[in-house]
Design an enzyme around this catalytic site. Structure first.
Site, short mmCIF file in Angstrom:
data_model
loop_
_atom_site.label_atom_id
_atom_site.label_comp_id
_atom_site.label_asym_id
_atom_site.label_seq_id
_atom_site.Cartn_x
_atom_site.Cartn_y
_atom_site.Cartn_z
N GLU A 49 -37.52 9.33 -8.68
CA GLU A 49 -36.36 8.60 -8.16
C GLU A 49 -35.12 9.28 -8.71
O GLU A 49 -34.93 9.38 -9.93
CB GLU A 49 -36.41 7.12 -8.57
CG GLU A 49 -37.36 6.32 -7.71
CD GLU A 49 -37.26 4.80 -7.93
OE1 GLU A 49 -36.43 4.37 -8.75
OE2 GLU A 49 -38.03 4.08 -7.29
N ASP A 60 -26.40 -2.10 -12.29
CA ASP A 60 -26.88 -1.33 -13.43
C ASP A 60 -26.31 -1.81 -14.75
O ASP A 60 -25.15 -2.19 -14.84
CB ASP A 60 -26.55 0.15 -13.23
CG ASP A 60 -27.46 0.78 -12.18
OD1 ASP A 60 -28.68 0.75 -12.40
OD2 ASP A 60 -26.96 1.26 -11.16
N TYR A 175 -40.37 -1.73 -4.16
CA TYR A 175 -39.98 -1.70 -5.57
C TYR A 175 -39.70 -3.14 -6.00
O TYR A 175 -38.74 -3.75 -5.56
CB TYR A 175 -38.72 -0.83 -5.67
CG TYR A 175 -38.18 -0.57 -7.07
CD1 TYR A 175 -38.45 -1.39 -8.14
CD2 TYR A 175 -37.35 0.52 -7.29
CE1 TYR A 175 -37.94 -1.14 -9.39
CE2 TYR A 175 -36.81 0.79 -8.53
CZ TYR A 175 -37.11 -0.05 -9.58
OH TYR A 175 -36.57 0.20 -10.81
#
Lengths: 265, 399
Positions: A49, A60, A175
């Site tokens: 990734e 994040d 995911y």
């Protein structure tokens, strides 16, 4: 068969789980990204990734935020990331590469141009954190036209109806974000993952990778038992942050090797 | 065709939508469902109106700035006095609405982002009023330029968290608030301050702020026997503006003018005026809007003298109003806003917020060229007490 499908099929036959490391392209230096990618594969990574840095990485935590800031300072752009994948492909034609980031750089380039360039350079999948299925119709058309897998996130908060919807659109793998929080958070709850997975499996026939909060060999091993692939991001980016340009490839390789051994045993 | 936006998915034409990470999708869907449920609930409406009247002090008056108008020698300038609200700005209208919703949803913890600090103060205020824990994210740069508001929030019992990432201003405070929400999604209500973000925020914030325009629509005929020729408001995210504009969209004889922050001038590149500068469409903070960005889709740091307008995006409904031509958007530079700030202090004895000074500056620019019987209604969205340090610094004065 696509590179992602082939990879997961081979792993399944060997009864092994995928190791999916994440690095941000351009961190710590543009010239080190391709060597790092080859190093990750050599150390046992199955899928890469590759983070596309964005000025406002809302999902994040601090570690990957800093990686984005370093990469942008180094002049990294989406077009630059695509060029790096082209360079990587000169030596590696089998390891799947998935771009992960936020939608706006792709919007700015245009989805059609992006998908076309992905196919040219050998990108296999794209994950845009802030583009849920509802807003991605145009994106899918172009990705699918060029054989690029749209990779989706599912979360502990995702309800069953949405899991069904994502199951229809997703390609490659799905995911699963293993915690409520940003990347790199420390509050991984294994029993919660274990509880959620049957609900996911009911609808999702693709391999399921689990990430967010996997910090060491022990958690990687525990998570691998539950799913088809383990995604490790912040821990690797942290290793990059703590290394010098001279020893970063070796240090990251050593860490990924440890994870590989833990997952395989 | 009647103007009716957003659609069910939160789109204003091509703008708006729900561009959020998966973890938050169920939260915004729940928020949407709960808002739609309570929006028309008589008890909710009654409580909202009660708070606006008795706690905020509404309706806010409209004031004829006669000395200033005479000085300019043209159109008459009227001010919608949102600066007279409790907490000193329009932000409290929305904060009350969302807090009442949070209460009904059983959320005991509220978070907010803030730029100038007015939304942070409003949120801290309603959190104290309703007994909720309150965390406010504020860019470290803004904390410096808006120190009095930081102290106010702390007095009100809020925790103010400085945000050191990125440009250390409003957009980064938004990022950090979103990160908090992802992490604490079940316990927390995000009181978003402007008419932007993922659906339902642009619609919900607009609805709560529409009290401004709804009142004006009644007050103006009472004062002058008709509606104004134009309504003018400053636009950062654009909540005070959409609150004034929306009720006037279906009154075609009323011109609608949004005033963005021109900073050092559009040509300098140092501004916060995506609509005026014809920025490209992009996606940030949950919605698709016109966005100040570079050719690679990275968000560029903006500049404005006023922290509350210092934002690279703008609410989706303003993007639509620009595209369909119903509203016009212009920019006012830092120095023009400061001149308007001084003028209102000297001619009317009103110290306006630097944000609102942008709207006033545009009115002062166009008024001299208009007949004396024309009327411009300016939304004086907030008072300027918070800007004392900024203005003193510029004038070279140490307080």
């Amino acid at each position: 068969m696509s590179r992602i499908d082939t990879t997961f099929e081979n792993l399944k036959q060997q009864n092994r789980k995928a190791l999916i490391p994440f690095i941000t392209a351009g961190d710590p230096a543009q010239a080190l990204t391709v060597p790092l990618m080859h190093g990750l594969v050599k150390a046992g990574a199955d899928v890469l990734e590759l983070g596309v840095p964005f000025s406002d990485p809302m999902a994040d935590g601090p570690t990957i935020q800093r990686a984005s800031e370093r990469a942008l300072k180094n002049g990294m752009s989406l077009r630059g990331v695509l060029d790096l994948v082209a360079e990587f492909r000169k030596q590696d034609t089998t390891t799947p590469v998935v771009l992960m980031g936020y939608g706006n750089p792709i919007e700015a380039m245009g989805w059609e141009a992006f998908a076309k360039r992905c196919a040219e350079v050998g990108v296999d999948g794209a994950l845009t954190v802030d583009f849920p299925p509802e807003e991605s119709h145009e994106a899918f058309e172009h990705l699918q036209a060029h054989g690029i897998a749209p990779i989706f996130l599912l979360a502990p908060t995702t309800k069953e109806a949405r899991i069904e919807q994502v199951a229809k659109l997703a390609r490659g793998y799905v995911y699963y974000v293993s915690l409520k929080g940003v990347t790199g958070a420390g509050n991984l709850d294994l029993s919660a993952i274990e509880e959620k997975l049957p609900q996911l499996r009911k609808h999702i026939k693709l391999p399921i990778g689990v990430g967010f909060g996997i910090r060491d060999a022990a958690t990687a091993k525990a998570v691998a038992k539950l799913c088809d692939g383990v995604v490790v991001g912040s821990r690797i980016v942290q290793e990059i942050e703590n290394s010098t340009e001279q020893n970063v490839v070796a240090n990251v390789g050593r860490l990924v090797q440890e994870l590989r051994v833990a997952i395989d045993n | 065709m009647k103007y009716s936006y957003p659609d069910q998915e939160g789109h204003f034409g091509q703008f708006g939508g729900v561009y959020m990470a998966e973890t938050l999708i169920p939260a915004v869907e729940e928020l949407r469902d709960q808002y739609l449920r309570f929006r028309d609930d008589p008890e909710f409406k009654a409580e909202f109106e009660y708070e606006l009247k008795h706690y905020v002090g509404r309706p806010s008056p409209i004031y004829h700035a006669k000395r200033l108008s005479d000085e300019l020698g043209g159109a008459q300038i009227y001010l919608k006095r949102e600066d007279l609200n409790h907490t000193g700005a329009h932000k409290i209208n929305n904060a009350i609405g969302q807090a009442l919703l949070a209460k009904r949803m059983g959320k005991k913890r509220v978070i907010a982002e803030t730029g100038a600090g007015m939304h942070g103060v409003a949120t801290a205020t309603v959190a104290a009023r309703f007994g909720m824990e309150c965390i406010v994210y504020m860019g470290a740069e803004d904390i410096q330029r808006q120190a009095p508001n930081v102290f106010r929030m702390k007095l009100l019992g809020a925790t103010v968290v400085p945000v050191e990432s990125g440009s250390r201003t409003l957009k980064d405070a938004c990022n950090e608030a979103i990160r908090d929400w992802v992490t604490n999604v079940e316990s927390t209500f995000y009181i978003f301050g402007t008419a932007a973000g993922p659906h339902p925020y642009p619609m919900m914030v607009r609805d709560f702020q529409c009290v401004i325009g709804d009142e004006a629509k009644v007050q103006m005929p009472e004062m002058i026997g008709r509606q104004p020729d134009a309504v003018i408001a400053c636009v950062g995210g654009g909540s005070n503006a959409i609150g004034l504009f929306h009720p006037y969209i279906d009154v075609p004889e009323v011109q609608i003018i949004g005033v963005e922050a021109g900073g050092h001038g559009i040509a300098s590149g140092q501004h916060a005026a995506p609509l005026t500068a014809n920025s490209k469409v992009g996606v940030l903070h949950g919605n698709k809007v016109y966005l100040i960005q570079d050719e690679n889709g990275q968000i560029i740091e903006t500049h404005s003298i006023s922290a509350g307008l210092d934002y690279p995006g703008v609410g989706p409904e303003h993007c639509l109003l620009k595209d369909i031509g119903r509203a016009q958007y212009v920019a006012i530079n830092d120095d023009e806003a400061l001149a308007a700030f001084d003028a209102l202090c000297r001619f009317e004895g009103i110290i306006p917020a630097l944000e609102s000074s942008h709207a006033l500056a545009h009115a002062m620019k166009i008024a001299p060229g208009m007949a004396k019987d024309k009327v411009l209604l300016v939304n004086l969205s907030g008072r300027g007490d918070k800007d004392m340090n900024t203005v003193a610094n510029i004038k070279g004065i140490t307080l």
